[in-house]
Motif scaffolding. Structure first.
Motif, PDB file in Angstrom:
ATOM      1  N   LEU A  21     135.433  -9.418  -0.560  1.00  0.00           N
ATOM      2  CA  LEU A  21     134.330  -9.370   0.392  1.00  0.00           C
ATOM      3  C   LEU A  21     134.810  -8.796   1.717  1.00  0.00           C
ATOM      4  O   LEU A  21     135.804  -9.266   2.284  1.00  0.00           O
ATOM      5  N   SER A  22     134.107  -7.782   2.205  1.00  0.00           N
ATOM      6  CA  SER A  22     134.407  -7.227   3.522  1.00  0.00           C
ATOM      7  C   SER A  22     133.576  -7.992   4.545  1.00  0.00           C
ATOM      8  O   SER A  22     132.464  -7.584   4.899  1.00  0.00           O
ATOM      9  N   LEU A  23     134.100  -9.112   5.017  1.00  0.00           N
ATOM     10  CA  LEU A  23     133.329  -9.988   5.882  1.00  0.00           C
ATOM     11  C   LEU A  23     132.997  -9.323   7.211  1.00  0.00           C
ATOM     12  O   LEU A  23     131.969  -9.624   7.815  1.00  0.00           O
ATOM     13  N   ASP A  24     133.860  -8.418   7.665  1.00  0.00           N
ATOM     14  CA  ASP A  24     133.589  -7.755   8.925  1.00  0.00           C
ATOM     15  C   ASP A  24     132.425  -6.782   8.817  1.00  0.00           C
ATOM     16  O   ASP A  24     131.925  -6.291   9.840  1.00  0.00           O
ATOM     17  N   ARG A  25     131.997  -6.481   7.607  1.00  0.00           N
ATOM     18  CA  ARG A  25     130.853  -5.587   7.407  1.00  0.00           C
ATOM     19  C   ARG A  25     129.552  -6.358   7.212  1.00  0.00           C
ATOM     20  O   ARG A  25     128.535  -5.775   6.848  1.00  0.00           O
ATOM     21  N   MET A  26     129.577  -7.655   7.431  1.00  0.00           N
ATOM     22  CA  MET A  26     128.381  -8.483   7.286  1.00  0.00           C
ATOM     23  C   MET A  26     128.167  -9.280   8.569  1.00  0.00           C
ATOM     24  O   MET A  26     128.371 -10.499   8.608  1.00  0.00           O
ATOM     25  N   PRO A  27     127.780  -8.604   9.646  1.00  0.00           N
ATOM     26  CA  PRO A  27     127.651  -9.299  10.947  1.00  0.00           C
ATOM     27  C   PRO A  27     126.597 -10.391  10.951  1.00  0.00           C
ATOM     28  O   PRO A  27     126.665 -11.305  11.768  1.00  0.00           O
ATOM     29  N   MET A  28     125.614 -10.308  10.056  1.00  0.00           N
ATOM     30  CA  MET A  28     124.573 -11.329  10.054  1.00  0.00           C
ATOM     31  C   MET A  28     125.111 -12.686   9.621  1.00  0.00           C
ATOM     32  O   MET A  28     124.495 -13.713   9.917  1.00  0.00           O
ATOM     33  N   LEU A  29     126.244 -12.720   8.943  1.00  0.00           N
ATOM     34  CA  LEU A  29     126.839 -14.010   8.601  1.00  0.00           C
ATOM     35  C   LEU A  29     127.191 -14.781   9.866  1.00  0.00           C
ATOM     36  O   LEU A  29     127.013 -16.002   9.928  1.00  0.00           O
ATOM     37  N   HIS A  30     127.696 -14.078  10.873  1.00  0.00           N
ATOM     38  CA  HIS A  30     127.998 -14.727  12.156  1.00  0.00           C
ATOM     39  C   HIS A  30     126.724 -15.308  12.767  1.00  0.00           C
ATOM     40  O   HIS A  30     126.710 -16.431  13.285  1.00  0.00           O
ATOM     41  N   VAL A  31     125.647 -14.538  12.716  1.00  0.00           N
ATOM     42  CA  VAL A  31     124.389 -15.003  13.295  1.00  0.00           C
ATOM     43  C   VAL A  31     123.884 -16.228  12.551  1.00  0.00           C
ATOM     44  O   VAL A  31     123.439 -17.216  13.171  1.00  0.00           O
ATOM     45  N   VAL A  32     123.941 -16.186  11.224  1.00  0.00           N
ATOM     46  CA  VAL A  32     123.470 -17.315  10.419  1.00  0.00           C
ATOM     47  C   VAL A  32     124.265 -18.575  10.733  1.00  0.00           C
ATOM     48  O   VAL A  32     123.696 -19.655  10.946  1.00  0.00           O
ATOM     49  N   PHE A  33     125.589 -18.453  10.789  1.00  0.00           N
ATOM     50  CA  PHE A  33     126.422 -19.634  11.009  1.00  0.00           C
ATOM     51  C   PHE A  33     126.330 -20.133  12.449  1.00  0.00           C
ATOM     52  O   PHE A  33     126.419 -21.342  12.697  1.00  0.00           O
ATOM     53  N   ASP A  34     126.156 -19.235  13.408  1.00  0.00           N
ATOM     54  CA  ASP A  34     125.948 -19.681  14.791  1.00  0.00           C
ATOM     55  C   ASP A  34     124.640 -20.460  14.902  1.00  0.00           C
ATOM     56  O   ASP A  34     124.562 -21.481  15.598  1.00  0.00           O
ATOM     57  N   ARG A  35     123.613 -19.976  14.224  1.00  0.00           N
ATOM     58  CA  ARG A  35     122.338 -20.684  14.242  1.00  0.00           C
ATOM     59  C   ARG A  35     122.455 -22.024  13.514  1.00  0.00           C
ATOM     60  O   ARG A  35     121.798 -23.005  13.892  1.00  0.00           O
ATOM     61  N   LYS A 207     123.066  -5.837   8.286  1.00  0.00           N
ATOM     62  CA  LYS A 207     122.267  -5.369   9.407  1.00  0.00           C
ATOM     63  C   LYS A 207     122.790  -5.951  10.715  1.00  0.00           C
ATOM     64  O   LYS A 207     123.357  -7.033  10.748  1.00  0.00           O
ATOM     65  N   VAL A 208     122.574  -5.214  11.778  1.00  0.00           N
ATOM     66  CA  VAL A 208     122.924  -5.685  13.117  1.00  0.00           C
ATOM     67  C   VAL A 208     121.653  -6.157  13.793  1.00  0.00           C
ATOM     68  O   VAL A 208     120.702  -5.389  13.957  1.00  0.00           O
ATOM     69  N   LEU A 209     121.617  -7.427  14.162  1.00  0.00           N
ATOM     70  CA  LEU A 209     120.432  -8.019  14.773  1.00  0.00           C
ATOM     71  C   LEU A 209     120.487  -7.781  16.274  1.00  0.00           C
ATOM     72  O   LEU A 209     121.290  -8.383  16.982  1.00  0.00           O
ATOM     73  N   THR A 210     119.636  -6.879  16.766  1.00  0.00           N
ATOM     74  CA  THR A 210     119.600  -6.592  18.198  1.00  0.00           C
ATOM     75  C   THR A 210     118.770  -7.634  18.914  1.00  0.00           C
ATOM     76  O   THR A 210     118.054  -8.419  18.299  1.00  0.00           O
TER      77      THR A 210
END
Length: 310
Positions: A21-35, A207-210
């Protein structure tokens, strides 16, 4: 010599497994876990008097069995079923997390030293873990709604990690770690997602969530609207208010009549949470008192044209 290559499905599975898994290519995971951290903190507020803070510490990929081995005899694992994904995920609470939350739940102030006993978890601690995991499941549903809508149903809890396996021990998975702070001490919560769950969501997770798209996200807006509409507000109808001295109040006797200046034509002030909302007229319908809303009360002009206060 001919070498059997298997069918196309086997080849694709092996290629994905080898690539990882290229985790750095899935920025929405950061958003999901921060939420998820915010959702967990909010959901635990009604249960724990002391503030509980969650922080996302990052994630890694690896083998499912190796991830669980690190928590043997030191955590309670909750197995969640995500029906829309047709799969399971695992959420674990380590020993320090549970001991801290038990003390916070029962009113401790953190003055006592942390418990370092490695005994088996008690029935009360396991019951508390189940309750906390249910709240985490609600937060998971809300946080993952950005990329995929599914409920998370807590099926069971386990204290022995060999029974908490939700797939092959050699299967690839992603582990997210969260630190928890309460009563000036901490613990850890961990979340394990099988790679088979993440693969179908890669386009959405990439996707990058702006800022603009986040503010206009329809799913989040719909959920916020639904939660606000479910909030309970107590309304109070005020016909008249009187100011009395402490001596007058002390002189009141049972049966004494307090006169009011209000008449049937006097408008009634409708308040919510001690804030004036509307001017109303009172009447009767089917044997009950009713209010008819006349106009809203401007918050900065409350008191103007106040013909209901004597």
């Amino acid at each position: 010599m001919d070498v059997p290559i298997g069918n196309a499905t086997d080849i694709r599975a092996r290629l994905i497994d080898a690539g990882g898994l290229s985790l750095d290519r899935m920025p929405m995971l950061h958003v999901v876990f921060d939420r998820l951290t915010s959702g967990c903190s909010d959901n635990l507020k009604p249960l724990v008097a002391s503030p509980v803070y969650f922080a996302f510490n990052g994630f890694t990929s690896g083998r499912f069995g190796e991830m669980l081995d690190a928590y043997e005899n030191n955590a309670v694992a909750g197995i969640f079923h995500a029906p829309e994904w047709d799969s399971h995920i695992l959420v674990g609470l380590n020993r320090d997390f549970l001991f801290t939350l038990v003390e916070a739940l029962f009113g401790a102030d953190g003055a006592e030293p942390p418990v370092e006993d490695e005994r088996p978890f008690s029935a009360i601690e396991l019951r508390l873990a189940h309750t906390i995991l249910e709240q985490v499941g609600k937060a998971l549903e809300s946080s993952f709604a950005l990329v995929s809508m599914t409920p998370f149903r807590l099926e069971r809890t386990e204290t022995r990690m060999e029974f908490a396996v939700i797939g092959g021990r050699n299967n690839k998975a992603v582990e997210a770690k969260f630190s928890v702070q309460a009563l000036n001490r901490g613990g850890e919560m961990f979340l394990i997602l099988p790679q088979s769950v993440i693969n179908p969501m890669r386009p959405a997770l990439s996707k990058v969530l702006t800022g603009d798209s986040a503010a206009r996200d329809p799913t989040w807006t719909q959920q916020m609207t639904a939660e606000v509409r479910k909030a309970e507000v107590t309304l109070r109808a005020v016909l008249e208010e009187r100011t009395l001295t402490l001596g007058e109040i002390a002189g009141l006797k049972v049966g004494q009549v307090i006169g009011l200046d209000a008449t049937p034509a006097t408008r009634v002030k409708l308040e919510g949470n001690d804030r004036p909302l509307f001017w109303c007229h009172m009447g009767q319908a089917q044997g009950s008192y009713v209010l008819r809303v006349d106009e809203a009360i401007a918050q900065d002009k409350e008191g103007a044209h106040d013909d209901a206060v004597g």
